[in-house]
Design a protein around this motif. Structure first.
Motif: not given
Length: 123
Positions: A62-63, A70-71, A78-80, A97-98
């Motif tokens: 997920g990271l 974000r890139g 985005v919710i982790m 940037g989460v």
């Protein structure tokens, strides 16, 4: 008017659980992906109002998915969704940037509050 959600989790059972929770919150436009590689491919195919992603997945976690999103210049929330709530992981995700975290297990009301925080067009 609803919102379109990208749901990325390697566990089919967990995707079904989250999908039911999303439906209970009035979200029915959901695209599923089984890992970060598939999630990134789906993300490139259409616009999403929100991305829900697991942290621990094979092929691309997920990271890494968050970093690619974000890139690309996307500001999509985005919710982790994770059990990985230790400080180091949180700091890494914030730096990448989460938008928010959702700790497993969670209930429908908690999910709804997170969605409402980032998406105004939820039924």
């Amino acid at each position: 008017m609803g919102c379109r959600v990208l749901l990325v989790d390697d566990s089919g059972v967990m995707r079904k659980i989250i999908l039911r929770s999303l439906n209970a919150c009035g979200v029915t436009d959901v695209v599923e992906a089984a890992d970060g590689v598939e999630g990134w491919a789906r993300f490139g195919e259409q616009e999403f109002d929100l991305v829900l992603t697991d942290w621990n997945m094979p092929n691309k976690n997920g990271l890494q998915l968050l970093q690619e999103i974000r890139g690309s210049g996307s500001k999509a929330p985005v919710i982790m969704i994770t059990t990985e709530a230790e400080g180091g992981h949180v700091k890494e995700a914030i730096a990448a940037g989460v938008s928010d975290y959702l700790a497993k297990p969670f209930d429908n009301e908690t999910l709804r509050k997170k969605i409402d925080k980032y998406v105004t067009a939820v039924a």
